[in-house]
Design an enzyme around this catalytic site. Structure first.
Site, PDB file in Angstrom:
ATOM      1  N   ASP A 323       1.011  -1.133   0.062  1.00 40.37           N
ATOM      2  CA  ASP A 323       0.075   0.025   0.214  1.00 40.37           C
ATOM      3  C   ASP A 323       0.766   1.459  -0.142  1.00 40.37           C
ATOM      4  O   ASP A 323       2.053   1.226   0.163  1.00 40.37           O
ATOM      5  CB  ASP A 323      -0.829  -0.149   1.224  1.00 40.37           C
ATOM      6  CG  ASP A 323      -1.743   1.196   1.338  1.00 40.37           C
ATOM      7  OD1 ASP A 323      -2.551   1.310   0.278  1.00 40.37           O
ATOM      8  OD2 ASP A 323      -1.939   1.809   2.361  1.00 40.37           O
ATOM      9  N   ASP A 522      -1.407  -0.907   6.302  1.00 36.94           N
ATOM     10  CA  ASP A 522      -1.389   0.026   7.506  1.00 36.94           C
ATOM     11  C   ASP A 522      -2.881   0.271   7.928  1.00 36.94           C
ATOM     12  O   ASP A 522      -3.193   0.480   8.885  1.00 36.94           O
ATOM     13  CB  ASP A 522      -0.507   0.905   7.804  1.00 36.94           C
ATOM     14  CG  ASP A 522      -1.029   2.328   7.352  1.00 36.94           C
ATOM     15  OD1 ASP A 522      -1.471   2.126   6.069  1.00 36.94           O
ATOM     16  OD2 ASP A 522      -0.753   3.279   8.205  1.00 36.94           O
ATOM     17  N   ASP A 526      -6.911  -2.288   4.105  1.00 40.94           N
ATOM     18  CA  ASP A 526      -5.878  -3.196   3.625  1.00 40.94           C
ATOM     19  C   ASP A 526      -5.925  -4.469   4.428  1.00 40.94           C
ATOM     20  O   ASP A 526      -5.548  -5.578   3.909  1.00 40.94           O
ATOM     21  CB  ASP A 526      -4.317  -2.648   4.315  1.00 40.94           C
ATOM     22  CG  ASP A 526      -3.990  -1.435   3.271  1.00 40.94           C
ATOM     23  OD1 ASP A 526      -4.167  -1.302   2.154  1.00 40.94           O
ATOM     24  OD2 ASP A 526      -3.505  -0.574   3.970  1.00 40.94           O
TER      25      ASP A 526
END
Length: 626
Positions: A323, A522, A526
């Site tokens: 990410d 995080d 996700d």
């Protein structure tokens, strides 16, 4: 809850203590029997010597049979059955001395294994032992000793020198000097300025300071660590379970070879020697020691691996998906530029805005105040602050009215000017995050903020390449322009932008054909992708609780450089385990063949096999220093 380490952790520690105590007692009995029998034999009392040897071996054999029955009742099949067969065979064939040696070596091997695992778990159990229980809370200007579960967000706490920070919170009044070694592996204390957020579980290495709780105890960083440590300690490695499955095959081969030696020679002692050499197999000793050592090594470096299986998978990762926000970038805006409208210097613009921003916990306000402090500016205390959610702040700084926020918010109390209109247009065209500043009824300037790429990102990704990662994919919900700007120069193979949580999961699944996949993120969005990957890694120092719960690995340090370290540890720990197993099984097989031809007696076979076991355990302990 952080009130106590929890039943799972307590059960693990209790079982470990019982195992060490049992191993010590059995080793003491076996050693006393062997030594006493030898002393009696030296006094020309062979009958008494054989009785003492048999008694010692019999006691250890009885305890071993109890363990075997318990394991079978739990659906586990182990190679300890070979030890039982060899000891029983020794007693049946009148080889009491060999039986006593086997008993001593078996109990000694179990004691060494218990010691090795205890040493390997030391960094993890230290976290559990340090869990805070109570906190010093301000109530009506006085301090009270409050249970940790009673602490709520907004409570003001006193953290005394030597205390462990009880909950996640914001440093207030004076800076904090914290020893975070148990959480992050960093050996030097870290200084946190007023307004910084700190994790629970750090030790106050400086003077007393005030902490404003930002999360309840049950949701704080340390509570999550305690839960994850307990789960990691209770897990069994897939390699260890695989070893259990191989136990039946190895037992069959050993018994078949022993039977063939008996039939060929007509001497049952040869069959006994074969069984003795195969007892116990290093397959059941090396794997758990090496894997637990690797997990412990990761914990010492601030990477919490939830299960032994996750450590093994780390070593096989070939495709990495990341990410952007909070992973490749810091996850929070920082001041990257200050612009003046001409009537004030940039330092004055930042100082006025930073002074007013102190009064708001908003992430943009925190970034502006933090940027002003890092620039060394002396901030004033604001008065009459009014916050308009989603728009900005207004108040008084050093006797002058100040406003900070969106263009519209500042324009409501400041005179329009060409500079402000032009700056607004250019900021919107470039997609920059901008906070305008008004002082004394005029536009004074503007502050540009951005979520910048982590300084260690480039080297961390390069290190992952060196550790065997062949493909790196950036998967983010941000726009394509922002995603490509972040990926530029980082050596990323593919960029997937404007991805929904479901699309992130699809990206993980699509990448699975190229080997083991690792997803790093995080945020709450996700979590599904972290769960879908072969190994999910959460940036846990500031990340969402949902991502930490879904992940297999949690990085407790706000840095990517620990990720290649964890991959390397997983790869080397698995390699050491397999190496120990192959070498041990190879030597055991060679010894069984030699025993089947009569080249080893049962006593010599016992000594040789236990020397092999000690060697593979010591080799497996190398995983502590990788």
């Amino acid at each position: 809850m952080t009130k106590a380490p929890g039943p799972a952790a307590g059960k693990v520690r209790a079982e470990a203590l019982v195992e060490r105590f049992r191993s010590r007692i059995q080793f003491a009995i076996a050693a006393a029997a062997l030594a006493g029998g030898l002393a009696l034999a030296g006094l020309d009392m062979p009958g008494a010597a054989r009785w003492v040897w048999a008694s010692g071996a019999g006691i250890v054999l009885a305890a071993l049979l109890v363990e075997i029955v318990r394991a079978l009742s739990q659906g586990r099949f182990g190679l300890d059955l070979l030890a039982a067969l060899s000891m029983a065979g020794s007693l049946a064939l009148g080889e009491e001395l060999a039986g006593a040696v086997i008993a001593l070596m078996l109990s000694g091997g179990q004691l060494l294994e218990a010691f090795a695992e205890g040493r390997a778990r030391r960094e993890m159990t230290a976290l559990l032992a340090r869990a805070p229980r109570r906190a010093q809370r301000y109530v009506d200007g006085r301090l009270e000793d409050a249970p940790l579960e009673d602490i709520a967000p907004g409570d003001r706490l006193l953290v005394r020198p030597g205390d462990t920070t009880p909950v996640d919170g914001i440093v207030a009044v004076r800076e904090a000097v914290l020893d975070e070694a148990a959480l992050t592996g960093e050996p030097l204390p870290r200084i946190h300025a007023v307004g910084d957020e700190v994790m629970s579980g750090a030790v106050n290495a400086g003077g007393a300071f005030d902490l404003v709780a930002s999360r309840p105890a049950a949701e704080s960083t340390y509570a999550g660590i305690v839960r994850l440590v307990a789960a990691a300690q209770a897990s069994r490695a897939p390699m260890a379970r695989l070893a259990d499955r191989y136990a039946l095959g190895f037992l069959a081969v050993s018994v078949a070879l022993a039977g063939a030696a008996w039939l060929a020679s007509g001497d049952p002692t040869r069959a006994l020697a074969v069984l003795v050499v195969a007892t116990p197999c290093p397959l059941i000793l090396a794997v758990p020691v090496a894997i637990v050592a690797g997990v412990s090594r990761c914990a010492h470096r601030g990477v919490l691996v939830k299960s032994a299986g996750a450590l093994e998978t780390l070593g096989r990762v070939r495709t990495l998906l990341l990410d952007k926000t909070g992973t490749l970038t810091g996850g929070a805006p920082v001041v990257v530029g200050v612009h003046s409208a001409g009537r004030a210097s940039r330092e004055e613009v930042l100082r006025s805005a930073g002074s007013l921003a102190q009064a708001s916990p908003h992430v943009v306000s925190a970034a502006i105040a933090g940027g002003a402090r890092r620039s060394g500016l002396a901030l004033s205390s604001p008065l009459d602050v009014v916050e308009s959610p989603g728009a900005g702040l207004s108040g008084e700084v050093d006797g002058a009215p100040v406003s900070v926020g969106s263009f519209e918010h500042v324009a409501a109390s400041a005179q329009r000017c060409a500079w402000a209109d032009d700056h607004r247009a250019s900021a919107e065209a470039a997609g920059r995050m901008t906070a305008f500043v008004g002082v004394g009824g005029r536009f004074a300037g503007a502050i540009t903020l951005a979520d910048v790429v982590r300084p260690d990102a480039r080297e961390a990704l390069a290190a992952l390449r060196r550790e065997g990662v062949t493909r790196i994919v950036l998967v983010t919900g941000d726009s394509a322009a922002v995603a490509h700007a972040v990926a530029d120069g980082l050596g990323i193979d593919e960029v997937i932008a404007q991805a929904t949580p479901a699309q992130k999961v699809e990206a993980v699944r699509a990448a699975s054909g190229g080997g083991a996949t690792m997803m790093v993120g995080d945020g709450v969005n996700d979590a599904p992708a972290l769960a879908a990957a072969d190994v999910g890694v959460a940036m846990g120092s500031k990340g969402a609780a949902a991502s930490a719960e879904a992940a297999d690995v949690v990085i407790l340090v706000d840095s990517l450089d620990r990720l290649p370290e964890a991959v390397r540890t997983g790869r080397l720990a698995t390699r050491i385990a397999i190496q120990s197993v192959l070498v041990g099984i190879g030597l055991s097989t060679a010894g069984m063949i030699a025993a089947s031809f009569g080249l080893l007696t049962p006593l010599e076979g016992a000594l040789a096999q236990e020397a092999i076991d000690v060697a593979v355990i010591l080799n497996a302990l190398r995983a502590l220093s990788i």
